[in-house]
Design an enzyme around this catalytic site. Structure first.
Site, short mmCIF file in Angstrom:
data_model
loop_
_atom_site.label_atom_id
_atom_site.label_comp_id
_atom_site.label_asym_id
_atom_site.label_seq_id
_atom_site.Cartn_x
_atom_site.Cartn_y
_atom_site.Cartn_z
N TRP A 1 5.52 -3.78 9.89
CA TRP A 1 5.84 -3.56 8.49
C TRP A 1 7.20 -2.59 8.14
O TRP A 1 7.83 -2.89 7.15
CB TRP A 1 4.61 -3.30 7.62
CG TRP A 1 3.95 -4.47 7.01
CD1 TRP A 1 2.64 -4.99 7.89
CD2 TRP A 1 4.13 -5.22 6.19
NE1 TRP A 1 2.11 -5.84 7.13
CE2 TRP A 1 2.92 -6.20 6.15
CE3 TRP A 1 5.16 -5.57 5.17
CZ2 TRP A 1 3.00 -7.45 5.31
CZ3 TRP A 1 5.14 -6.52 4.28
CH2 TRP A 1 4.10 -7.64 4.25
N TRP B 1 8.41 -0.06 -11.94
CA TRP B 1 8.14 0.44 -10.85
C TRP B 1 8.89 1.54 -10.02
O TRP B 1 8.86 2.46 -9.25
CB TRP B 1 8.13 -0.84 -9.77
CG TRP B 1 9.42 -1.59 -9.58
CD1 TRP B 1 9.82 -2.73 -10.13
CD2 TRP B 1 10.42 -1.22 -8.71
NE1 TRP B 1 11.04 -3.04 -9.90
CE2 TRP B 1 11.33 -2.28 -8.84
CE3 TRP B 1 10.84 -0.37 -7.81
CZ2 TRP B 1 12.40 -2.51 -8.14
CZ3 TRP B 1 12.01 -0.49 -7.12
CH2 TRP B 1 12.97 -1.34 -7.18
N ASN C 1 -3.15 4.14 2.49
CA ASN C 1 -2.22 3.14 2.04
C ASN C 1 -2.78 2.45 1.06
O ASN C 1 -2.25 1.87 -0.02
CB ASN C 1 -2.15 2.16 3.27
CG ASN C 1 -1.27 0.92 2.97
OD1 ASN C 1 -0.01 1.13 2.33
ND2 ASN C 1 -1.84 -0.20 3.17
N TRP D 1 9.33 -3.56 -19.52
CA TRP D 1 8.64 -2.00 -19.27
C TRP D 1 8.41 -1.22 -20.29
O TRP D 1 9.24 -1.33 -21.24
CB TRP D 1 9.44 -1.59 -17.96
CG TRP D 1 9.63 -2.47 -17.04
CD1 TRP D 1 10.81 -2.75 -16.48
CD2 TRP D 1 8.98 -2.71 -15.89
NE1 TRP D 1 10.81 -3.50 -15.27
CE2 TRP D 1 9.16 -3.49 -14.92
CE3 TRP D 1 7.40 -2.49 -15.62
CZ2 TRP D 1 8.81 -4.03 -13.69
CZ3 TRP D 1 6.81 -3.07 -14.69
CH2 TRP D 1 7.49 -3.61 -13.62
N TRP E 1 7.06 -0.49 -3.31
CA TRP E 1 6.66 -0.69 -4.61
C TRP E 1 7.11 -2.27 -5.41
O TRP E 1 6.41 -2.41 -6.13
CB TRP E 1 7.69 0.37 -5.40
CG TRP E 1 7.04 1.64 -5.46
CD1 TRP E 1 6.92 2.58 -4.43
CD2 TRP E 1 6.06 2.07 -6.62
NE1 TRP E 1 6.12 3.61 -4.88
CE2 TRP E 1 5.69 3.37 -6.00
CE3 TRP E 1 5.62 1.71 -7.69
CZ2 TRP E 1 4.49 4.20 -6.84
CZ3 TRP E 1 4.67 2.22 -8.35
CH2 TRP E 1 4.19 3.67 -8.05
N GLU F 1 0.99 -3.26 11.75
CA GLU F 1 1.19 -2.42 10.66
C GLU F 1 2.67 -1.76 11.04
O GLU F 1 3.44 -1.51 9.98
CB GLU F 1 0.05 -1.42 10.33
CG GLU F 1 -0.91 -2.07 9.61
CD GLU F 1 -0.79 -2.77 8.40
OE1 GLU F 1 -0.07 -2.50 7.60
OE2 GLU F 1 -1.22 -4.07 8.69
P1 FAD Z 1 -0.92 3.62 9.81
O1 FAD Z 1 -1.66 2.70 9.31
O2 FAD Z 1 -1.50 4.37 11.09
O3 FAD Z 1 0.38 2.70 10.47
C1 FAD Z 1 1.16 3.18 11.65
C2 FAD Z 1 2.54 3.16 10.64
O4 FAD Z 1 2.88 1.89 10.43
C3 FAD Z 1 2.92 4.15 9.66
O5 FAD Z 1 2.87 5.35 10.03
C4 FAD Z 1 4.00 3.29 9.18
O6 FAD Z 1 5.10 3.63 9.61
C5 FAD Z 1 3.72 1.88 9.39
N1 FAD Z 1 3.11 1.15 8.38
C6 FAD Z 1 1.85 1.06 8.06
N2 FAD Z 1 1.72 0.69 6.87
C7 FAD Z 1 2.77 0.08 6.28
C8 FAD Z 1 3.27 -0.57 5.25
N3 FAD Z 1 2.21 -1.22 4.37
N4 FAD Z 1 4.54 -0.94 5.06
C9 FAD Z 1 5.67 -0.25 6.01
N5 FAD Z 1 5.07 0.54 7.12
C10 FAD Z 1 3.92 0.56 7.24
N6 FAD Z 1 5.21 4.43 4.01
C11 FAD Z 1 6.12 5.48 4.46
O7 FAD Z 1 6.30 5.52 5.69
N7 FAD Z 1 7.05 5.86 3.75
C12 FAD Z 1 7.02 5.51 2.43
O8 FAD Z 1 7.60 6.22 1.50
C13 FAD Z 1 5.95 4.64 1.46
N8 FAD Z 1 5.75 4.36 0.40
C14 FAD Z 1 4.81 3.40 0.10
C15 FAD Z 1 4.66 3.29 -1.43
C16 FAD Z 1 3.75 2.22 -1.76
C17 FAD Z 1 3.43 1.82 -3.20
C18 FAD Z 1 2.94 1.49 -0.72
C19 FAD Z 1 1.87 0.64 -1.06
C20 FAD Z 1 3.00 2.09 0.54
C21 FAD Z 1 3.83 3.03 1.02
N9 FAD Z 1 4.21 3.19 2.35
C22 FAD Z 1 5.09 4.18 2.66
C23 FAD Z 1 3.36 2.31 3.34
C24 FAD Z 1 1.88 2.96 4.14
O9 FAD Z 1 1.22 3.16 2.76
C25 FAD Z 1 2.29 4.02 4.87
O10 FAD Z 1 3.20 3.76 5.83
C26 FAD Z 1 0.93 4.64 5.60
O11 FAD Z 1 -0.04 4.84 4.49
C27 FAD Z 1 1.11 5.74 6.47
O12 FAD Z 1 0.01 6.24 6.85
P2 FAD Z 1 -0.38 5.97 8.47
O13 FAD Z 1 0.91 6.68 9.19
O14 FAD Z 1 -1.81 6.82 8.81
O15 FAD Z 1 -0.33 4.59 8.71
#
Ligand code: FAD
Length: 480
Positions: free
Chosen positions: A281, A362, A344, A309, A385, A278
């Site tokens: 990503w 979006w 997420n 849209w 997005w 993750e």
């Molecule tokens: P954990 O599950 O603990 O993951 C650890 C780290 O991995 C996160 O802190 C993050 O840096 C990275 N990560 C995890 N999931 C993703 C993912 N799907 N894509 C990219 N990196 C990821 N994340 C942001 O940091 N900033 C944003 O502006 C952002 N906008 C989002 C918008 C949408 C529509 C969606 C669907 C997702 C978005 N995310 C964003 C990705 C993700 O939702 C968050 O990173 C995650 O929820 C953060 O929670 P966590 O630190 O507990 O994640």
């Protein structure tokens, strides 16, 4: 050539902090300390750079923490507001700096600005060095077999996971300082909202800064990480690390996270793999942004330029306020408003609802997230997005439309998450909590729910909205 302070004292190094608000594993800081020269730590607030309300709150907290930590090493953090292209050359002159060091950023505007600044300073005889600090690997280091960038995550991850990451750098123990440099006062920057102060929900759960990041990482590795593979999709539990705002602002480095996770019990196995995948990503989103900067505003798949849209202001406002009548969507949008963060799984559901059920562009949703998230990150947000819209690289297909009721029932089966953020439904039976409109009248009355009064009726019917979205998609593709 900038003037030296005296013949004996070597000119200082300006260390320009940006998205790396930490002392630990900070390569530019480490290199500056290594020169043995006085170090001038600087942070510039550029009014041209848009920072959303929740992120400004975070930045204030992170800067307080960084200031305190730097003061222990010696030099105070110098704050200046204005265009970096004005401030840096002027400060170089003012203190007779011989070098400027920074850690790299990858947003298109920052890349362009840094290039121009680097050549302007170099021309004046200033040594400029930039370092890698914010990602696991630089966007140009991860290459396909034919030497190009990746467009698909799985092979990107396969390649990245073969890298070996150097050990994180320890924070310097002491830094020589430059005397008496004027600085703005943090509180005069008004990063904190005052009228009204809406940040109590943020203060309740977050501790911006390096120490807060370290605590979160330790708590996660010792706790939720073991079950991350399953629990990460359940919004009603603390199944994820919540490190995202710390990562965005650079309170902690991804390399530090990688090493702590891999060095922990279970971190070398499946639990660690699932989490680090993750984390990758985030690197992937930055990789895409670096190689295709247009993804900030343009559809990656250009066929989406023809998508019809709908500018539906009333529906958009209902979505932002968490009043769509779909409890899982509303819980997510209210979690965002109250805490500056959203789980997420629910980000995906809420974004999908806006794009597909309401057919709102979006980009409008992305902007709302950027204003309200503490982890708002141009690369990750825009790529995510586009991923949900189906217009992005390696995206979910547009025709896969989340059913918010089924998503709620699957990932919030007991309704804990909805109860936490939609208190007006808290007493409703779990069987109906994701579809209150199907609940028998008596059950609703017993739970104190009056649809249309205490909680909204659904603003669109799922089946109708789904068919409308699919028809628009077929039209866009030219299938009839
Ligand atoms: P954990 O599950 O603990 O993951 C650890 C780290 O991995 C996160 O802190 C993050 O840096 C990275 N990560 C995890 N999931 C993703 C993912 N799907 N894509 C990219 N990196 C990821 N994340 C942001 O940091 N900033 C944003 O502006 C952002 N906008 C989002 C918008 C949408 C529509 C969606 C669907 C997702 C978005 N995310 C964003 C990705 C993700 O939702 C968050 O990173 C995650 O929820 C953060 O929670 P966590 O630190 O507990 O994640």
């Amino acid at each position: 050539m900038p003037k030296k302070t005296t013949d004996e004292t070597p000119g200082p190094v300006i260390l320009w902090f940006r998205r790396d608000l930490r002392l630990d594993d900070n390569p530019a800081l480490h290199a500056a300390a290594g020169t043995g020269r006085p170090v001038l730590p600087l942070l510039i607030l550029d009014p041209e750079e848009e920072i959303g309300g929740a992120s400004r709150w975070w930045l204030h907290g992170s800067l307080e923490a960084l200031s305190d930590n730097l003061a222990r090493l010696g030099p105070p953090l110098v704050l200046r507001r204005g265009a970096p292209s004005d401030i840096l050359p002027a400060l170089v002159e003012e203190v007779g700096a011989e070098a400027v060091f920074w850690n790299r950023r990858y947003e298109p505007r920052a890349v362009e600005r840094d290039k121009v600044l680097k050549s302007a300073l170099t021309e004046k005889g200033v040594e400029v060095k930039s370092f890698a600090a914010s990602l696991l690997a630089e966007p140009w280091e991860v290459e396909t077999g034919s030497g190009g960038p990746y467009k698909v995550f799985t092979p990107f991850w396969r390649a990245l996971s073969q890298f070996s990451f150097d050990a994180p750098l320890a924070a310097p123990e002491k830094l020589a300082r430059v005397k008496d440099i004027a600085t703005d006062r943090l509180k005069d920057w008004n990063l904190l909202p005052s009228k009204p102060d809406w940040t109590s929900g943020l203060r309740a759960i977050w501790e911006p800064g390096e120490e807060g990041a370290r605590k979160r990482l330790v708590a996660f590795v010792d706790g939720a990480m073991t079950d991350y593979g399953d629990a990460r999709d359940i919004p009603g539990t603390e199944g994820t690390s919540r490190l995202s705002p710390h990562l965005h602002w650079g309170d902690i480095s991804p390399r530090r996270i990688w090493h702590v996770v891999r060095g922990s019990e279970g971190g070398a196995g499946r639990a660690g793999d699932a989490f680090l995948r993750e984390l990758a990503w985030r690197d992937f989103a930055c990789h895409l942004l670096y190689h295709w900067p247009e993804i900030v505003t343009e559809n990656w798949k250009r066929q989406f330029d023809a998508f019809p849209w709908v500018k539906n202001d009333a529906a958009f406002e209902a979505w932002t306020a968490g009043r769509t009548g779909y409890p899982i969507v509303d819980a997510g949008m209210r979690q965002l408003w109250q805490t500056g963060w959203m789980h997420n799984r629910v980000r995906m559901i809420a974004a999908s609802f806006l794009i597909k059920h309401l057919m709102v562009d979006w980009r409008r949703g992305a902007e709302w997230f950027e204003d309200t998230l503490v982890d708002a990150d141009l690369a990750v947000n825009r790529a995510s997005w586009q991923w949900v819209a189906g217009s992005g690289a390696d995206a979910a297909p547009y025709f896969r439309i989340f059913n918010p009721v089924l998503q709620g029932e699957k990932f919030d089966a007991d309704g804990d998450y909805v109860r936490a953020f939609v208190p007006e439904l808290a007493k409703l039976d779990a069987k109906y909590i994701h579809k209150p409109w199907e609940a028998p009248v008596k059950l609703l009355a017993d739970a104190g729910v009056e649809l249309g009064e205490t909680y909204p009726e659904p603003i669109v019917d799922h089946g109708t909205a789904r068919n409308r979205a699919l028809a628009a998609y077929r039209d866009m593709k030219g299938d009839s």
